[in-house]
Write a protein that holds these residues in place. Structure first.
Motif, PDB file in Angstrom:
ATOM      1  N   ARG A   1       0.819  -1.218   0.000  1.00 19.36           N
ATOM      2  CA  ARG A   1       0.000   0.000   0.000  1.00 19.36           C
ATOM      3  C   ARG A   1       0.854   1.270   0.000  1.00 19.36           C
ATOM      4  O   ARG A   1       0.322   2.357  -0.170  1.00 19.36           O
TER       5      ARG A   1
ATOM      6  N   THR B   1       0.915   3.206   9.301  1.00 23.08           N
ATOM      7  CA  THR B   1      -0.168   3.216  10.279  1.00 23.08           C
ATOM      8  C   THR B   1       0.452   3.248  11.672  1.00 23.08           C
ATOM      9  O   THR B   1       1.502   2.635  11.896  1.00 23.08           O
TER      10      THR B   1
ATOM     11  N   ASN C   1      -1.151   8.041   5.461  1.00 21.09           N
ATOM     12  CA  ASN C   1      -0.779   7.864   4.055  1.00 21.09           C
ATOM     13  C   ASN C   1       0.717   7.601   3.915  1.00 21.09           C
ATOM     14  O   ASN C   1       1.356   7.132   4.840  1.00 21.09           O
ATOM     15  N   ASP C   2       1.259   7.905   2.763  1.00 19.02           N
ATOM     16  CA  ASP C   2       2.607   7.444   2.452  1.00 19.02           C
ATOM     17  C   ASP C   2       3.711   8.382   2.911  1.00 19.02           C
ATOM     18  O   ASP C   2       4.856   8.217   2.507  1.00 19.02           O
TER      19      ASP C   2
ATOM     20  N   GLU D   1       2.137   2.706   2.667  1.00 20.54           N
ATOM     21  CA  GLU D   1       1.408   3.504   3.649  1.00 20.54           C
ATOM     22  C   GLU D   1       1.822   3.100   5.054  1.00 20.54           C
ATOM     23  O   GLU D   1       2.150   1.945   5.320  1.00 20.54           O
TER      24      GLU D   1
END
Length: 252
Positions: free
Chosen positions: A181, A185, A202-203, A183
């Motif tokens: 993804r 978390t 997000n990234d 990304e």
């Protein structure tokens, strides 16, 4: 309330102040939003009690607290539709810039949200929205909007950060990363490892750092999830660089 699932819903209504028909907008949050009991103090309670999922769409009737965060996320971006009055976010008339009370617009906004959602014309803003004082009115029944929750198998644990709240309560922040993804978390855990909240970001690691700052947590120590992993070491270096750019400094 803590969420990255919220929607700006446009609506038209008669302004009760100037009488003109006006265009404005309201905020609706999604089922993945996290909420706490009334009386929650983010500066002292962030690690004390787990957050709960809202598990419903809800109209934001009132939003206050953490005003700098809300102003950055909403007012500065949509200044012709929202303003702060007496420390609370309000929808405003495009003509007289006076408040449009929720009681006068609630039905219009809810109906518009369902109609636009069914036609896939609403966009999840995907920006972290954190308010310590929020009044929500839940929708009855569902809509055709779909959630996109974090799928754990896609993620690998990279870093574990010891953290403290302002009142000295201890906990940890886990940094997870998904290559598929692209990304990050964070998972915030409080006393005895109890998970308090999980927030998909997000990234960009600067968003991770901003989220930690918004939660009012102080990092005290950083650990690699796997001591010999070059990927964890790279994540540590990138995270420290993001912290440095945000103004954080390591204690001597």
């Amino acid at each position: 309330m803590l969420t990255k699932e919220w929607f700006k819903v446009p609506f038209s209504a008669d302004c009760p102040n100037c009488g003109a028909q006006t265009r404005s907008a309201a905020i609706v949050v999604g089922p993945a939003s996290l909420v706490r009991d009334a009386g929650f103090a983010p500066e002292s309670d962030i690690l004390m009690k787990p957050w709960e999922r809202l598990d419903a769409f809800a109209l934001v009737e009132s939003l206050a607290g953490r005003t700098e965060d809300i102003e950055r996320s909403i007012v500065n971006r949509f200044h012709s539709e929202f303003a702060f009055t007496n420390g609370r976010l309000i929808s405003i008339c495009e003509h007289c810039e006076e408040s449009l009370p929720p009681a006068a617009t609630r039905s219009t906004v809810m109906n518009g949200f369902v109609r636009l959602g069914q036609r896939r014309l609403l966009v999840n803003e995907h920006m972290l929205l954190f308010a310590s004082d929020a009044a929500l009115t839940e929708f009855r029944g569902g809509t055709s909007l779909e959630e996109s929750p974090m799928q754990d198998p896609d993620y690998a644990l990279m870093l574990i950060c010891d953290a403290e709240s302002v009142n000295g309560e201890g906990g940890t922040i886990e940094l997870w990363h998904s290559i598929a993804r692209n990304e990050y978390t964070i998972v915030v855990k409080g006393h005895e490892g109890m998970e308090m909240l999980r927030d998909a970001l997000n990234d960009d690691l600067k968003d991770v750092v901003a989220a930690i700052a918004d939660l009012g947590l102080v990092l005290t120590q950083l650990h690699l999830a796997q001591a010999l992993s070059p990927y964890c070491a790279l994540a540590r270096d990138l995270f420290l660089e993001a912290l440095n750019h945000a103004g954080y400094r390591q204690a001597s």
